[in-house]
Design a protein around this motif. Structure first.
Motif, mmCIF file in Angstrom:
data_model
loop_
_atom_site.group_PDB
_atom_site.id
_atom_site.type_symbol
_atom_site.label_atom_id
_atom_site.label_comp_id
_atom_site.label_asym_id
_atom_site.label_seq_id
_atom_site.Cartn_x
_atom_site.Cartn_y
_atom_site.Cartn_z
ATOM 1 N N MET A 25 0.701 -1.276 -0.090
ATOM 2 C CA MET A 25 0.061 0.062 -0.054
ATOM 3 C C MET A 25 0.900 1.473 -0.035
ATOM 4 O O MET A 25 0.984 2.118 -1.035
ATOM 5 C CB MET A 25 -0.814 -0.111 1.238
ATOM 6 N N VAL A 26 1.595 1.282 1.010
ATOM 7 C CA VAL A 26 2.367 2.691 1.190
ATOM 8 C C VAL A 26 3.360 2.624 0.166
ATOM 9 O O VAL A 26 4.341 1.852 0.154
ATOM 10 C CB VAL A 26 2.952 2.878 2.532
ATOM 11 N N ASP A 32 2.143 8.205 0.003
ATOM 12 C CA ASP A 32 2.816 8.247 1.102
ATOM 13 C C ASP A 32 3.712 7.167 1.548
ATOM 14 O O ASP A 32 3.124 6.019 1.315
ATOM 15 C CB ASP A 32 1.833 8.508 2.378
ATOM 16 N N ASP A 33 4.842 7.277 1.962
ATOM 17 C CA ASP A 33 5.673 6.194 2.296
ATOM 18 C C ASP A 33 5.887 5.664 3.640
ATOM 19 O O ASP A 33 6.432 4.787 4.066
ATOM 20 C CB ASP A 33 7.261 6.155 1.844
ATOM 21 N N SER A 34 4.924 6.183 4.537
ATOM 22 C CA SER A 34 4.899 5.906 5.986
ATOM 23 C C SER A 34 3.393 5.384 6.253
ATOM 24 O O SER A 34 2.374 5.921 5.867
ATOM 25 C CB SER A 34 4.916 7.341 6.849
ATOM 26 N N SER A 35 3.415 4.482 7.186
ATOM 27 C CA SER A 35 2.295 3.742 7.494
ATOM 28 C C SER A 35 1.611 4.181 8.849
ATOM 29 O O SER A 35 0.586 4.077 9.341
ATOM 30 C CB SER A 35 2.529 2.207 7.972
ATOM 31 N N LEU A 107 -3.883 8.626 -3.474
ATOM 32 C CA LEU A 107 -3.530 7.530 -4.496
ATOM 33 C C LEU A 107 -2.533 8.101 -5.214
ATOM 34 O O LEU A 107 -2.739 9.020 -5.811
ATOM 35 C CB LEU A 107 -4.974 6.919 -5.205
ATOM 36 N N HIS A 108 -1.351 7.108 -5.836
ATOM 37 C CA HIS A 108 -0.662 7.438 -6.672
ATOM 38 C C HIS A 108 -1.183 7.583 -8.205
ATOM 39 O O HIS A 108 -1.807 6.645 -8.410
ATOM 40 C CB HIS A 108 0.784 6.595 -6.609
ATOM 41 N N THR A 125 -0.221 -6.693 0.907
ATOM 42 C CA THR A 125 0.062 -5.519 1.603
ATOM 43 C C THR A 125 1.039 -6.091 3.054
ATOM 44 O O THR A 125 0.691 -6.946 3.665
ATOM 45 C CB THR A 125 -1.045 -4.701 2.098
ATOM 46 N N ALA A 126 2.090 -5.483 3.047
ATOM 47 C CA ALA A 126 3.013 -5.524 4.499
ATOM 48 C C ALA A 126 2.892 -4.769 5.374
ATOM 49 O O ALA A 126 2.699 -5.243 6.695
ATOM 50 C CB ALA A 126 4.401 -5.948 3.506
#
Length: 499
Positions: A25-26, A32-35, A107-108, A125-126
């Protein structure tokens, strides 16, 4: 990762029969690269300010683990702080009602361009567990398969740990996809963003990476398959660590200010309350010309007026009362006893029984009461006006439409799943909340249901809905209160209908 081209190089034409796999997802589906913000939203929703504080306290530890130990260890810390001891049904409810609004706003664009062109869509998703993303992905983006990190539970309570094989990172992602699709399956497109995604996107015929920290704008609301009209939760903005810290610091201060504001709204005379709450930071703007208070004669039919507005928060009636400068009466279905006690104007409980409610409101009108009604029957936070109940049009030909806009920067003053008595407090806890009240013209006789107009109550209700929406530059929908509760309960999202 250098062997794979960037996602902007992926062609999206002639992909209708293709299968796309997204590695997370992130950073992949989301810009956004932060969960952390999404864990924070869940933490505040299920555990309030205390759970959010706990999550913020462990966040530095998770960052240290991310850089010096592993991504898996960092994710486990966030999962434990957010979920330990929480009822799974509460987590599922928050994932359904709270998170979609924030996911959809980030959303990208390139990733979504490729995904939307493919018929079959899968994600592994991890860093965000499956339970937090599946409702959004399947309901709003049309994903066929959602694989991800699974949280461990015991008797319906989350333990804070994860199920084997643990956090789906690296080879675990590829193994999960193999197990779900079959060992010989080869998806057409794989999209990743980290070196740990190589194993998964290497399984695909084509592999692409999403560059870190993209400068592209997020996908626009109009480009989503389904608009997100209904959502819940108290936080207005996505809580980054800095914003979460500010929320925690502000919370006790804001609660004190809220108590002061509420006391003023409830106790001071109408003429003094307007200026006092302005001095305490609540901004009120009144547009149009409020109708003057007409003298009534007891027994004269429809001697009172009905003010009809869209419904933004529980304070709509108060700010109309404040803007008018004279008393109103507010029939209500579900206002809490606390709000009823604090109200500076008359509140009358009605039952949702059409005949009984009509008789109650007619009697109030004949006694000279000016009535405030919100025919939507429920609040809507987004720029939409829900379908109006037509009952008000049958009760009077003295109809005044009112368009309302409210602004909150930190906390939403509405809830479906929470304690409604706190709506007033959460609205008042915002640093500088504001209301804009616009009075439209009294409907002409030919626009009402009088004997000569020939209009039905439904036609009048639809007309009032349209002019309020046009004034606010909102969109009309055919959705109702029942649709809102249906969607936020996690049911089929296909109820979205526009007028």
């Amino acid at each position: 990762m250098a062997t794979f081209p960037t996602i902007d190089k992926c062609k999206s034409n002639d992909r209708k029969s293709a299968t796309v796999v997204v590695a997370d997802m992130v950073g992949c589906l989301l810009r956004d690269d932060s969960s952390f913000p999404y864990f924070a939203l869940i933490a505040f929703d299920v555990g309030g300010i205390v759970r959010l504080l706990l999550l913020l306290l462990v966040w530095p530890l998770s960052r240290l683990l991310y850089y010096f130990v592993s991504e898996s260890a960092a994710t486990r810390v966030l999962i434990f702080a957010t979920f330990a001891g929480v009822n799974v049904s509460k987590i599922e409810s928050a994932a359904t009602a709270v998170l979609p609004k924030f996911y959809s706003s980030d959303l990208h664009p390139d990733t979504w361009r490729v995904i939307s062109a493919c018929e079959r869509r899968c994600i592994v998703t991890a860093s965000i567990p499956r339970i937090m993303v599946e409702p959004f992905l399947k309901t709003y983006l049309g994903f066929d398969m959602v694989l991800g990190t699974e949280i461990a539970t015991y008797n319906g309570i989350a333990t804070g740990f994860v199920c084997p094989p643990g956090v789906l990172i690296g080879q675990h992602k590829a193994d999960a996809l193999h197990k779900a699709l079959g060992a010989k399956a080869q998806p057409d497109i794989g999209i990743g963003n980290k070196h740990t995604d190589i194993a998964l996107i290497g399984m695909c015929k084509e592999g692409y990476i999403v560059p870190a920290k993209p400068t592209l704008e997020a996908v626009r609301r109009e480009e989503l398959p389904k608009p997100i009209i209904f959502h819940d939760g108290r936080l207005v903005q996505k809580p980054t660590p800095l914003l979460a810290f500010l929320i925690i610091v502000w919370f006790p201060i804001g609660f004190f200010i809220a108590c002061l504001r509420i006391a003023i709204m409830s106790l001071l005379p109408q003429s003094l309350a307007y200026y006092t709450i302005w001095a305490l930071g609540i901004r009120v703007t009144v547009n149009g010309t409020p109708p003057t208070l007409a003298k009534h004669s007891i027994g004269h039919k429809n001697s009172g007026k009905i003010f009809i507005s869209n419904h933004r928060t529980v304070l709509d009636a108060f700010f109309i009362y404040l803007a008018l400068g004279y008393p109103i009466t507010g029939p209500t279905y579900s206002t809490s006893r606390l709000l009823e006690f604090l109200s500076p104007f008359k509140v009358v409980r009605i039952s949702r029984n059409r005949e009984q409610d009509a008789a109650t409101i007619k009697k109030l009108l004949q006694e000279g009461n000016n009535i405030y009604l919100c025919p939507e029957g429920t609040t809507c936070r987004e720029p939409y006006v829900l379908r109006f109940s037509a009952l008000f049009a049958e009760l009077s030909d003295q109809l005044v439409p009112v368009a309302i806009v409210s602004h909150q920067s930190m906390f939403h003053g509405t809830t479906v799943r929470g304690w409604k008595a706190m709506d007033l407090f959460f609205f008042s806890m915002n640093p500088f909340p504001s209301y804009e009240v616009t009075f439209l013209n009294l409907l002409a006789p030919e626009q009402t249901c009088n004997a000569t107009s020939g209009k039905t109550s439904v036609e009048v209700a639809n007309y009032v809905q349209r002019i309020i929406a046009a004034t606010l530059s909102y969109e009309c929908t055919r959705l109702t209160r029942k649709d809102k509760y249906w969607v936020l309960a996690g049911n089929d999202g296909n109820v979205v209908r526009t007028a």
